[in-house]
Design a protein around this motif. Structure first.
Motif, PDB file in Angstrom:
ATOM      1  N   ALA A 194      -5.812  10.715   2.279  1.00 27.44           N
ATOM      2  CA  ALA A 194      -5.805  11.908   3.048  1.00 27.44           C
ATOM      3  C   ALA A 194      -5.182  12.192   4.266  1.00 27.44           C
ATOM      4  N   LEU A 195      -4.623  10.994   4.818  1.00 27.10           N
ATOM      5  CA  LEU A 195      -3.614  11.255   6.038  1.00 27.10           C
ATOM      6  C   LEU A 195      -2.373  11.823   5.528  1.00 27.10           C
ATOM      7  N   GLY A 196      -1.893  11.712   4.069  1.00 26.84           N
ATOM      8  CA  GLY A 196      -0.821  12.158   3.652  1.00 26.84           C
ATOM      9  C   GLY A 196      -0.791  13.731   3.527  1.00 26.84           C
ATOM     10  N   LYS A 197      -1.890  14.505   3.622  1.00 27.35           N
ATOM     11  CA  LYS A 197      -2.138  15.765   3.567  1.00 27.35           C
ATOM     12  C   LYS A 197      -2.331  16.456   4.806  1.00 27.35           C
ATOM     13  N   ALA A 198      -2.266  15.563   6.013  1.00 27.33           N
ATOM     14  CA  ALA A 198      -1.986  16.240   7.294  1.00 27.33           C
ATOM     15  C   ALA A 198      -0.818  16.806   7.403  1.00 27.33           C
ATOM     16  N   THR A 199      -0.527  18.141   7.130  1.00 25.67           N
ATOM     17  CA  THR A 199       0.829  18.728   6.838  1.00 25.67           C
ATOM     18  C   THR A 199       1.651  18.731   8.006  1.00 25.67           C
ATOM     19  N   CYS A 200       1.030  18.806   9.446  1.00 25.11           N
ATOM     20  CA  CYS A 200       1.856  19.066  10.429  1.00 25.11           C
ATOM     21  C   CYS A 200       2.244  17.655  10.909  1.00 25.11           C
ATOM     22  N   LEU A 201       1.719  16.436  10.459  1.00 22.30           N
ATOM     23  CA  LEU A 201       1.967  15.007  11.031  1.00 22.30           C
ATOM     24  C   LEU A 201       3.390  14.827  11.256  1.00 22.30           C
ATOM     25  N   LYS A 202       3.898  14.478  12.314  1.00 16.91           N
ATOM     26  CA  LYS A 202       5.083  13.949  12.487  1.00 16.91           C
ATOM     27  C   LYS A 202       5.266  12.409  12.957  1.00 16.91           C
ATOM     28  N   THR A 203       4.249  12.218  13.821  1.00 16.98           N
ATOM     29  CA  THR A 203       4.485  10.741  14.557  1.00 16.98           C
ATOM     30  C   THR A 203       3.215  10.050  14.444  1.00 16.98           C
ATOM     31  N   ILE A 204       3.298   8.762  13.909  1.00 10.65           N
ATOM     32  CA  ILE A 204       1.949   8.065  13.629  1.00 10.65           C
ATOM     33  C   ILE A 204       2.473   6.562  14.296  1.00 10.65           C
ATOM     34  N   ASP A 205       1.501   6.096  15.036  1.00 12.94           N
ATOM     35  CA  ASP A 205       1.589   4.903  15.553  1.00 12.94           C
ATOM     36  C   ASP A 205       0.151   3.734  15.066  1.00 12.94           C
ATOM     37  N   ILE A 206       0.453   2.977  14.287  1.00 15.28           N
ATOM     38  CA  ILE A 206      -0.651   2.138  13.939  1.00 15.28           C
ATOM     39  C   ILE A 206      -0.114   0.618  14.092  1.00 15.28           C
ATOM     40  N   SER A 207       0.663   0.424  15.206  1.00 18.88           N
ATOM     41  CA  SER A 207       1.070  -1.007  15.527  1.00 18.88           C
ATOM     42  C   SER A 207      -0.151  -1.855  16.073  1.00 18.88           C
ATOM     43  N   HIS A 208      -0.110  -3.096  15.697  1.00 23.04           N
ATOM     44  CA  HIS A 208      -0.923  -4.077  16.397  1.00 23.04           C
ATOM     45  C   HIS A 208      -2.240  -3.669  15.714  1.00 23.04           C
ATOM     46  N   ASN A 209      -2.306  -3.654  14.180  1.00 19.14           N
ATOM     47  CA  ASN A 209      -3.637  -3.515  13.460  1.00 19.14           C
ATOM     48  C   ASN A 209      -3.325  -4.672  12.413  1.00 19.14           C
ATOM     49  N   GLU A 210      -4.348  -4.250  11.249  1.00 18.05           N
ATOM     50  CA  GLU A 210      -4.187  -5.253  10.346  1.00 18.05           C
ATOM     51  C   GLU A 210      -4.013  -4.495   8.848  1.00 18.05           C
ATOM     52  N   VAL A 211      -2.988  -3.467   9.007  1.00 16.24           N
ATOM     53  CA  VAL A 211      -2.852  -2.605   7.921  1.00 16.24           C
ATOM     54  C   VAL A 211      -2.051  -3.595   6.856  1.00 16.24           C
ATOM     55  N   GLU A 212      -2.225  -3.556   5.825  1.00 17.34           N
ATOM     56  CA  GLU A 212      -1.585  -4.301   4.571  1.00 17.34           C
ATOM     57  C   GLU A 212      -0.732  -3.213   3.719  1.00 17.34           C
ATOM     58  N   VAL A 213      -1.186  -1.886   3.583  1.00 13.56           N
ATOM     59  CA  VAL A 213      -0.304  -1.148   2.682  1.00 13.56           C
ATOM     60  C   VAL A 213       0.057   0.147   3.408  1.00 13.56           C
ATOM     61  N   ILE A 214       1.074   0.744   3.194  1.00  6.87           N
ATOM     62  CA  ILE A 214       1.266   2.074   3.669  1.00  6.87           C
ATOM     63  C   ILE A 214       1.113   3.011   2.375  1.00  6.87           C
ATOM     64  N   PRO A 215       0.164   4.079   2.509  1.00  5.06           N
ATOM     65  CA  PRO A 215      -0.296   4.903   1.471  1.00  5.06           C
ATOM     66  C   PRO A 215       1.110   5.471   0.700  1.00  5.06           C
ATOM     67  N   GLU A 216       1.040   5.396  -0.502  1.00  9.25           N
ATOM     68  CA  GLU A 216       1.927   6.213  -1.187  1.00  9.25           C
ATOM     69  C   GLU A 216       2.227   7.723  -1.005  1.00  9.25           C
ATOM     70  N   GLN A 217       1.069   8.249  -0.692  1.00  6.18           N
ATOM     71  CA  GLN A 217       0.850   9.723  -0.372  1.00  6.18           C
ATOM     72  C   GLN A 217       1.583  10.301   0.970  1.00  6.18           C
ATOM     73  N   LEU A 218       1.788   9.149   1.586  1.00  9.21           N
ATOM     74  CA  LEU A 218       2.141   9.462   3.220  1.00  9.21           C
ATOM     75  C   LEU A 218       3.822   9.930   3.042  1.00  9.21           C
ATOM     76  N   GLY A 219       3.887  11.182   3.529  1.00 11.20           N
ATOM     77  CA  GLY A 219       5.139  12.058   3.475  1.00 11.20           C
ATOM     78  C   GLY A 219       5.306  12.685   2.386  1.00 11.20           C
ATOM     79  N   GLU A 220       3.999  12.843   1.620  1.00  8.41           N
ATOM     80  CA  GLU A 220       4.397  13.811   0.527  1.00  8.41           C
ATOM     81  C   GLU A 220       4.286  15.352   0.902  1.00  8.41           C
ATOM     82  N   ARG A 221       3.506  15.724   1.770  1.00 13.34           N
ATOM     83  CA  ARG A 221       3.529  17.015   2.326  1.00 13.34           C
ATOM     84  C   ARG A 221       3.907  17.286   3.630  1.00 13.34           C
ATOM     85  N   GLN A 222       4.786  16.259   4.066  1.00 13.70           N
ATOM     86  CA  GLN A 222       4.973  16.341   5.509  1.00 13.70           C
ATOM     87  C   GLN A 222       6.489  16.031   5.833  1.00 13.70           C
ATOM     88  N   LEU A 223       6.698  16.413   7.077  1.00 17.54           N
ATOM     89  CA  LEU A 223       8.087  15.938   7.516  1.00 17.54           C
ATOM     90  C   LEU A 223       8.130  14.954   8.467  1.00 17.54           C
TER      91      LEU A 223
END
Length: 799
Positions: free
Chosen positions: A383-412
């Motif tokens: 659902a993060l890829g559906k936050a249409t106004c999202l411009k900046t995301i900082d998830i550094s220093h976590n344990e994320v393994e995958v960047i969602p394919e939906q990220l950037g679909e409806r965003q700039l």
């Protein structure tokens, strides 16, 4: 013509006098007239700003025309010690600016200036305001901050036209009750207040109050009497709680209670539901928020960072007007309540314990910036890829393994910082991320970069960091890059990586095990910052002179034996780090770098320095520690007057230059581990010195002037041979709270010196000289074992 008529004509043609009856502006001396501005029409201004003036010219109030027409006097940044009482004749004066002088007293004549509206006497040495200042009928703004005022006049609140009173950063311990009377903006921050007066006035009309940076423990119980209060700053005090009466301030729009010791918030705070728009509670000890916190329907900005919050109340999602939320450095584990914040555009949750984001985060339709660094995230919701106004995301220093394919679909998207995670690959469809300007994937588990797709789809990319993805061996970068990080990456074909990067200004290729810099790097003419640290470089080529725009160069932790003469061509260089190499000489070409500010040449093998530092007049920090220097240059040491940090510890220096104390801006001076026997007597001239390390030397006497360094906070004179300490040493400890170390003083006849450097002139003379018979040396001889020439032994203590 008669004598009478001739005399009358002569009198008529006489020029007007500069002062006294009939005096005109045109008759003023040129040194005064050039400061008078007559372009405003009938009214004139006088500007004496920064003119090294000791007193206000008498022409200002003794010239008849000028005193009638003068509207404003501006004389900041001078050396005036007093304000003349004669200014009382300036009945048209509206503004007076005397800030940053040495005025110790403000005359009562100021009260007689009926047209005066604005008075600024900040940054002086004034101890009190005139007792009759309340009679200044037109005065709307008084600025007397940064003085030595200990008490305010009792009737200062009775000034009929006053709108703003600033007496911040003084020595006030109390304030009169009349300050609550009129609708003014009151700034009494940075004083010594321990208590505020009770509000006993029935008609208290105070609008704004700033009592930050004081010693307050509690607010007055009659706080609810301030019914007109709309702005309050009580930050940087010692409050442990807020009174319940704060909920009765129904017009309070702004409240800053950060940097206190508040343990809990009163439930009555939520009664400000239709008023409060900004609430700042950072740097306290809060572990929860009131259950009805969601009632603050008009709240737009809420900061509560650096607390102990473990969760958010269920009503938190009712904050429909919230636009900015800062909850960094708490103990939050769940943030599901944020999904109802439809108007919030900035959310900061760094340094918490969040393990997941809400699945309906797309309901945060206004979200543009989301920071979640240093948490426990393992995945990002689709659902993060559906936050249409999202411009900046900082998830550094976590344990994320995958960047969602939906990220950037409806965003700039503009910025993605996913450094220090476990990401192994990029999304398949990179076209969705084509609007990115910053991509940070450093310290992940990336195995490869899709070469053609990467360069094709990231045509707008400006900043790229792929450092510490050790399995990547080939990168084709887009031409638009301004900065590139490839640390710890072993490139197979660097010529392709650095080709066509005409706009690149920052490049990091440290820790890549390279023995020479790839040739294409020297063609990057726009480079301003280059990091080549921690490699196997033995020399720098002459081509370095092509990087004429270079400002920062780091070649530390290599195997350089010398710097090329072309280093002096890099005229704009401001920072150079060549520490931990094998340099044996200080290249004189360095002294031509007039803009050099930070030079680090520690941990090398240099024996001597140039006779002077040439044009290096802007040096701020100089590190020459752990070399083999035997002396410091004494010629033109004043060139280094801007120096604030000097480290020459662990060398072989025997004396300090006599002009060293003239480095009056020095803050940190490290001279430990040398053979210094004597200090300059005028060490006290280093007025800004904060840290001085003289440990492990051969010093026998500490000059008394050293104890006069008023800013000194850390002094280490241990491991010397001092027998008698100066009397002022106790003052340093007690009054200045300076940490002083004096232990391990050698009290024998002679402290054994360090051995001389092999190859030095003194040692060659010692080798060639024959010992005289019948004389015994007073020092213990110390042998140097073969192979130990490159190791500097420390001075052993004689027990």
């Amino acid at each position: 013509m008669s004598k009478k008529s001739a005399g009358g004509k002569k009198k008529k043609d006489e020029p007007p006098p500069p002062i006294g009856p009939g005096s005109k502006i045109s008759a003023l001396p040129k040194v005064v007239l050039r400061h008078v501005d007559q372009t405003r029409g009938w009214k004139v201004d006088a500007n004496f700003s920064t003119s090294n003036m000791k007193a206000l010219p008498e022409h200002i109030y003794k010239n008849e025309e000028l005193s009638d027409r003068l509207r404003a006097i501006s004389a900041p940044n001078n050396r005036m010690k007093k304000v003349p009482g004669g200014i009382s004749v300036l009945q048209s004066i509206e503004e007076i600016d005397f800030k940053h002088n040495t005025i110790s007293k403000l005359p009562g004549a100021v009260v007689k200036l009926k047209a005066l509206q604005w008075l600024d006497v900040s940054e002086n040495t004034i101890k009190a305001l005139p007792k009759t200042i309340h009679k200044a009928s037109s005065l709307t703004k008084v600025v007397a901050s940064n003085n030595k005022i200990k008490k305010l006049p009792k009737k200062i609140g009775d000034m009929p036209a006053l709108k703003e009173l600033d007496v911040s950063n003084n020595s006030l311990k109390t304030v009169p009750k009349t300050v609550y009377k009129n609708p003014i903006r009151l700034n009494i921050s940075g004083n010594m207040l321990e208590k505020l007066p009770d509000v006993s006035l029935k008609a208290a009309h105070l609008n704004e109050i700033d009592v930050s940076r004081n010693r307050l423990i509690m607010l007055p119980e009659s706080l609810e009497m301030l019914k007109c209060l709309c702005w309050m700053n009580i930050s940087h005090n010692s409050f442990q709680e807020l009174p319940a009466a704060i909920g009765q301030l129904r017009f309070l729009k702004y409240l800053d209670a950060s940097h206190n010791q508040i343990l809990d918030l009163p439930d009555e705070l939520c009664n400000l539901e239709y008023a409060l728009r900004e609430l700042h509670l950072s740097h306290n000890q809060l572990d929860r928020l009131p259950g009805d916190f969601g009632k603050l329907r008009e709240l737009q900005i809420f900061t509560c960072a650096h607390n102990r919050l473990k969760g958010l109340p269920a009503s938190f999602s009712d904050l429909k007007a919230l636009k900015k939320l800062d909850l960094e450095k708490n103990r939050l584990q769940s943030i599901d309540q944020i999904s109802g914040l439809r108007s919030c555009h900035t959310m900061l949750f760094a340094h918490n314990q969040v393990t997941s984001l809400p699945d309906n985060i797309d309901q945060c339709s206004a979200l543009t910036t989301l920071e979640l660094q240093h948490n426990g995230l393992k995945a990002l919701p689709e659902a993060l890829g559906k936050a249409t106004c999202l411009k900046t995301i900082d998830i550094s220093h976590n344990e994320v393994e995958v960047i969602p394919e939906q990220l950037g679909e409806r965003q700039l998207l503009v910025t993605i910082n996913a450094a220090h995670n476990k990401i192994s690959e990029l999304p398949q469809d990179l076209r969705r991320l084509r609007t990115l300007e910053t991509l940070n994937l450093a310290h992940n588990k990336m195995t490869h970069i899709p070469l053609k797709e990467f360069a094709k789809n990231f045509e707008m990319l400006l900043h790229l960091d792929l450092s510490a993805n050790t399995k990547i061996n080939e990168v084709i970068t887009p031409k638009s890059l301004l900065s590139l990080g490839l640390s710890e990456i072993l490139l197979n074909r660097p010529e392709k990586t650095f080709a066509d990067l005409a706009y690149l200004s920052e490049l990091d290729i440290s820790s890549t095990q390279m023995e020479e810099v790839p040739g294409p790097v020297w063609r990057l003419r726009s480079l301003t910052k280059l990091n080549l640290a921690n490699n196997h470089l033995t020399s720098l080529p002459e081509e370095i002179s092509k990087l004429k725009a270079l400002r920062e160069l780091d070649v530390s932790k290599n195997q350089l034996t010398a710097l090329p003469d072309q280093i002096g061509i890099l005229a704009w260089l401001t920072r150079l780090d060549v520490s931990e190499n094998r340099l044996e000489t200080f290249n004189p070409e360095l002294t031509k770098l007039r803009y050099m500010q930070h030079l680090n040449m520690a941990h090398n093998k240099m024996i001597m320095l140039p006779e002077h530092f040439g044009e290096m007049g802007q040096m701020v920090t100089l590190n020459l520690a752990d070399n083999r220097l035997q002396y410091l240059p004494n010629d033109r040491i004043d060139v280094m007057a801007s120096l604030t940090h000097l480290d020459v510890s662990e060398n072989w220096i025997q004396c300090i230059p006599s002009d060293m104390p003239y480095l009056y801006r020095i803050h940190v001076l490290l001279l430990a581990g040398n053979d210094i026997r004597e200090l300059p007597k005028d060490m006290g001239k280093m007025a800004m010195l904060q840290k001085l390390d003289l440990s492990d030397n051969l010093i026998a006497v500490i000059p008394d002037s050293l104890c006069k360094c008023s800013c000194l906070k850390n002094l280490d004179i241990s491991d010397n041979r001092i027998v008698t300490f100066p009397r002022g040493l106790d003052n340093l400890r007690n009054k200045q709270q300076c940490e002083v170390k004096v232990e391990n003083q050698f009290t024998g006849k002679e402290k054994p010196p360090r051995p001389k450097l092999p190859g030095s002139e003194k040692e060659e003379e010692a080798k060639s000289a024959k010992p005289k018979k019948g004389k015994k040396s007073g020092k213990k001889a110390r042998t140097i074992t073969p192979g130990a020439a490159n190791v500097k032994p420390k001075g052993a203590k004689k027990k």
